[in-house]
Design a protein around this motif. Structure first.
Motif, PDB file in Angstrom:
ATOM      1  N   GLY A 161       9.690  -0.574  38.072  1.00  0.00           N
ATOM      2  CA  GLY A 161      10.977  -0.073  38.567  1.00  0.00           C
ATOM      3  C   GLY A 161      11.434   1.139  37.765  1.00  0.00           C
ATOM      4  N   HIS A 162      11.254   1.082  36.454  1.00  0.00           N
ATOM      5  CA  HIS A 162      11.589   2.225  35.605  1.00  0.00           C
ATOM      6  C   HIS A 162      10.702   3.414  35.966  1.00  0.00           C
ATOM      7  CE1 HIS A 162      12.782  -1.051  32.552  1.00  0.00           C
ATOM      8  NE2 HIS A 162      13.886  -0.577  33.090  1.00  0.00           N
ATOM      9  N   LEU A 163       9.423   3.143  36.123  1.00  0.00           N
ATOM     10  CA  LEU A 163       8.485   4.198  36.469  1.00  0.00           C
ATOM     11  C   LEU A 163       8.846   4.830  37.813  1.00  0.00           C
ATOM     12  CD1 LEU A 163       5.915   5.473  35.261  1.00  0.00           C
ATOM     13  CD2 LEU A 163       4.599   3.898  36.686  1.00  0.00           C
ATOM     14  N   ASN A 164       9.219   4.004  38.790  1.00  0.00           N
ATOM     15  CA  ASN A 164       9.609   4.513  40.111  1.00  0.00           C
ATOM     16  C   ASN A 164      10.813   5.440  40.031  1.00  0.00           C
ATOM     17  OD1 ASN A 164       7.551   3.121  41.391  1.00  0.00           O
ATOM     18  ND2 ASN A 164       8.850   1.393  41.962  1.00  0.00           N
ATOM     19  N   ILE A 165      11.823   5.034  39.281  1.00  0.00           N
ATOM     20  CA  ILE A 165      13.028   5.871  39.134  1.00  0.00           C
ATOM     21  C   ILE A 165      12.655   7.217  38.515  1.00  0.00           C
ATOM     22  CG2 ILE A 165      15.168   6.145  37.789  1.00  0.00           C
ATOM     23  CD1 ILE A 165      15.774   4.325  40.015  1.00  0.00           C
ATOM     24  N   LEU A 166      11.889   7.188  37.445  1.00  0.00           N
ATOM     25  CA  LEU A 166      11.528   8.439  36.768  1.00  0.00           C
ATOM     26  C   LEU A 166      10.641   9.322  37.645  1.00  0.00           C
ATOM     27  CD1 LEU A 166      10.977   6.981  33.200  1.00  0.00           C
ATOM     28  CD2 LEU A 166      12.868   8.452  33.952  1.00  0.00           C
ATOM     29  N   VAL A 210      21.986  17.288  37.973  1.00  0.00           N
ATOM     30  CA  VAL A 210      21.808  16.126  38.854  1.00  0.00           C
ATOM     31  C   VAL A 210      21.625  14.897  37.972  1.00  0.00           C
ATOM     32  CG1 VAL A 210      20.449  15.071  40.700  1.00  0.00           C
ATOM     33  CG2 VAL A 210      20.663  17.546  40.611  1.00  0.00           C
ATOM     34  N   PHE A 211      22.357  13.843  38.307  1.00  0.00           N
ATOM     35  CA  PHE A 211      22.275  12.576  37.579  1.00  0.00           C
ATOM     36  C   PHE A 211      21.652  11.552  38.519  1.00  0.00           C
ATOM     37  CE2 PHE A 211      23.870   8.497  36.095  1.00  0.00           C
ATOM     38  CZ  PHE A 211      23.744   8.597  34.720  1.00  0.00           C
ATOM     39  N   PHE A 212      20.574  10.917  38.090  1.00  0.00           N
ATOM     40  CA  PHE A 212      19.866   9.943  38.924  1.00  0.00           C
ATOM     41  C   PHE A 212      20.200   8.525  38.491  1.00  0.00           C
ATOM     42  CE2 PHE A 212      17.107  13.742  38.812  1.00  0.00           C
ATOM     43  CZ  PHE A 212      17.127  14.058  40.172  1.00  0.00           C
ATOM     44  N   LYS A 213      20.365   7.649  39.490  1.00  0.00           N
ATOM     45  CA  LYS A 213      20.734   6.258  39.220  1.00  0.00           C
ATOM     46  C   LYS A 213      20.113   5.378  40.299  1.00  0.00           C
ATOM     47  CE  LYS A 213      23.210   3.692  36.481  1.00  0.00           C
ATOM     48  NZ  LYS A 213      22.566   3.359  35.261  1.00  0.00           N
ATOM     49  N   GLY A 214      19.885   4.114  39.966  1.00  0.00           N
ATOM     50  CA  GLY A 214      19.402   3.151  40.953  1.00  0.00           C
ATOM     51  C   GLY A 214      20.484   2.873  41.989  1.00  0.00           C
ATOM     52  N   ASP A 215      20.074   2.601  43.227  1.00  0.00           N
ATOM     53  CA  ASP A 215      21.059   2.434  44.302  1.00  0.00           C
ATOM     54  C   ASP A 215      21.839   1.126  44.230  1.00  0.00           C
ATOM     55  OD1 ASP A 215      19.195   0.611  45.274  1.00  0.00           O
ATOM     56  OD2 ASP A 215      18.896   1.647  47.189  1.00  0.00           O
ATOM     57  N   ASP A 216      21.573   0.316  43.197  1.00  0.00           N
ATOM     58  CA  ASP A 216      22.419  -0.855  42.984  1.00  0.00           C
ATOM     59  C   ASP A 216      23.828  -0.422  42.555  1.00  0.00           C
ATOM     60  OD1 ASP A 216      20.956  -0.012  40.661  1.00  0.00           O
ATOM     61  OD2 ASP A 216      21.581  -1.818  39.600  1.00  0.00           O
ATOM     62  N   TRP A 217      23.995   0.840  42.171  1.00  0.00           N
ATOM     63  CA  TRP A 217      25.305   1.384  41.808  1.00  0.00           C
ATOM     64  C   TRP A 217      26.016   2.029  43.003  1.00  0.00           C
ATOM     65  CZ3 TRP A 217      27.428   3.315  36.791  1.00  0.00           C
ATOM     66  CH2 TRP A 217      27.013   2.518  35.725  1.00  0.00           C
ATOM     67  N   LYS A 218      25.257   2.355  44.058  1.00  0.00           N
ATOM     68  CA  LYS A 218      25.829   3.073  45.193  1.00  0.00           C
ATOM     69  C   LYS A 218      26.913   2.233  45.880  1.00  0.00           C
ATOM     70  CE  LYS A 218      24.622   5.870  49.090  1.00  0.00           C
ATOM     71  NZ  LYS A 218      23.580   6.616  49.730  1.00  0.00           N
ATOM     72  N   ASP A 219      28.020   2.901  46.220  1.00  0.00           N
ATOM     73  CA  ASP A 219      29.153   2.269  46.900  1.00  0.00           C
ATOM     74  C   ASP A 219      29.784   1.134  46.092  1.00  0.00           C
ATOM     75  OD1 ASP A 219      28.881   4.007  49.116  1.00  0.00           O
ATOM     76  OD2 ASP A 219      27.358   2.692  49.994  1.00  0.00           O
ATOM     77  N   THR A 220      29.675   1.232  44.769  1.00  0.00           N
ATOM     78  CA  THR A 220      30.366   0.280  43.894  1.00  0.00           C
ATOM     79  C   THR A 220      31.472   1.045  43.166  1.00  0.00           C
ATOM     80  OG1 THR A 220      28.994   0.717  41.938  1.00  0.00           O
ATOM     81  CG2 THR A 220      28.200  -0.981  43.486  1.00  0.00           C
ATOM     82  N   ALA A 221      32.378   0.322  42.548  1.00  0.00           N
ATOM     83  CA  ALA A 221      33.452   0.971  41.794  1.00  0.00           C
ATOM     84  C   ALA A 221      32.867   1.832  40.676  1.00  0.00           C
ATOM     85  CB  ALA A 221      34.406  -0.085  41.224  1.00  0.00           C
ATOM     86  N   LYS A 222      31.852   1.317  39.979  1.00  0.00           N
ATOM     87  CA  LYS A 222      31.220   2.082  38.898  1.00  0.00           C
ATOM     88  C   LYS A 222      30.558   3.348  39.429  1.00  0.00           C
ATOM     89  CE  LYS A 222      29.692  -1.252  35.418  1.00  0.00           C
ATOM     90  NZ  LYS A 222      28.484  -1.889  34.906  1.00  0.00           N
ATOM     91  N   LYS A 240      25.816  16.519  40.623  1.00  0.00           N
ATOM     92  CA  LYS A 240      25.608  15.648  41.782  1.00  0.00           C
ATOM     93  C   LYS A 240      24.952  14.349  41.315  1.00  0.00           C
ATOM     94  CE  LYS A 240      23.198  15.514  46.182  1.00  0.00           C
ATOM     95  NZ  LYS A 240      22.180  16.133  47.021  1.00  0.00           N
ATOM     96  N   VAL A 241      25.367  13.222  41.889  1.00  0.00           N
ATOM     97  CA  VAL A 241      24.747  11.932  41.607  1.00  0.00           C
ATOM     98  C   VAL A 241      23.841  11.586  42.784  1.00  0.00           C
ATOM     99  CG1 VAL A 241      25.119   9.466  41.178  1.00  0.00           C
ATOM    100  CG2 VAL A 241      26.711  11.147  40.230  1.00  0.00           C
ATOM    101  N   GLU A 242      22.572  11.313  42.483  1.00  0.00           N
ATOM    102  CA  GLU A 242      21.614  10.899  43.512  1.00  0.00           C
ATOM    103  C   GLU A 242      21.118   9.499  43.177  1.00  0.00           C
ATOM    104  OE1 GLU A 242      18.457  13.471  44.719  1.00  0.00           O
ATOM    105  OE2 GLU A 242      19.681  15.263  44.459  1.00  0.00           O
ATOM    106  N   TYR A 243      20.976   8.690  44.224  1.00  0.00           N
ATOM    107  CA  TYR A 243      20.551   7.309  44.046  1.00  0.00           C
ATOM    108  C   TYR A 243      19.132   7.107  44.571  1.00  0.00           C
ATOM    109  CZ  TYR A 243      25.535   6.493  43.350  1.00  0.00           C
ATOM    110  OH  TYR A 243      26.823   6.537  42.892  1.00  0.00           O
ATOM    111  N   PHE A 244      18.404   6.207  43.907  1.00  0.00           N
ATOM    112  CA  PHE A 244      17.067   5.831  44.326  1.00  0.00           C
ATOM    113  C   PHE A 244      17.024   4.330  44.557  1.00  0.00           C
ATOM    114  CE2 PHE A 244      16.001   9.576  41.607  1.00  0.00           C
ATOM    115  CZ  PHE A 244      15.644  10.412  42.660  1.00  0.00           C
ATOM    116  N   PRO A 245      16.134   3.886  45.445  1.00  0.00           N
ATOM    117  CA  PRO A 245      16.038   2.444  45.704  1.00  0.00           C
ATOM    118  C   PRO A 245      15.738   1.655  44.432  1.00  0.00           C
ATOM    119  CG  PRO A 245      14.777   3.676  47.329  1.00  0.00           C
ATOM    120  CD  PRO A 245      15.227   4.661  46.274  1.00  0.00           C
TER     121      PRO A 245
END
Length: 146
Positions: free
Chosen positions: A16-21, A88-100, A114-119
């Motif tokens: 999962g870490h490898l996928n995000i990177l 650009v700041f990358f984050k896992g999509d578990d953060w998408k549409d959350t308060a955080k 810009k914040v971009e989300y990945f699965p």
């Protein structure tokens, strides 16, 4: 030039870490990976990582598509942005549409990041690995210690 930043604990490094990177690198010209410090992880997650920060930093630094790895020790993301410099700041999509996630997006919007989300890789996570390790039995080790 698009400079991306992907922050994470990167504890018990897994696919999962490898996928995000890997995905992050495909969306920028230069990728900086922020490895969250032991102290910050204690503050935010209430526990120490399994792998110490120096080793996690070494692991992430060795990945060919990470152009630079830095230790992330600040609690304020804008201070990190000011120190490191990225657009650009990358984050896992578990953060998408959350308060955080919304808070993060609004914060970075003030400086044009810009914040971009990945699965999020649901079948593998450091939490699941930590639980699995805790359930392992080491009879030979226990017999040796007795």
């Amino acid at each position: 030039m698009i400079i991306g930043y992907a922050a994470g604990a990167y504890d018990l490094f897994h696919v999962g870490h490898l996928n995000i990177l890997r995905q992050a690198r495909s969306r920028c010209d230069f990728l900086i990976a922020g490895v969250v410090s032991d102290e910050r992880l204690q503050e935010t997650k209430g526990r120490q990582p399994v792998i110490p920060e120096s080793e996690r930093l070494d692991i992430v630094s060795a990945i060919s598509f990470v152009d630079k790895a830095v230790l992330e020790f600040r609690s304020n993301r804008l201070e990190t942005w000011n120190d490191v410099g990225f657009n650009v700041f990358f984050k896992g999509d578990d953060w998408k549409d959350t308060a955080k996630g919304t808070e993060l997006e609004n914060l970075f919007a003030t400086v044009g990041v810009k914040v971009e989300y990945f699965p999020y890789t649901v079948h593998t996570s450091s939490t699941k690995l930590r639980v699995a390790l805790g359930q392992l039995s080491y009879p030979s080790l226990q017999a040796h210690q007795a």
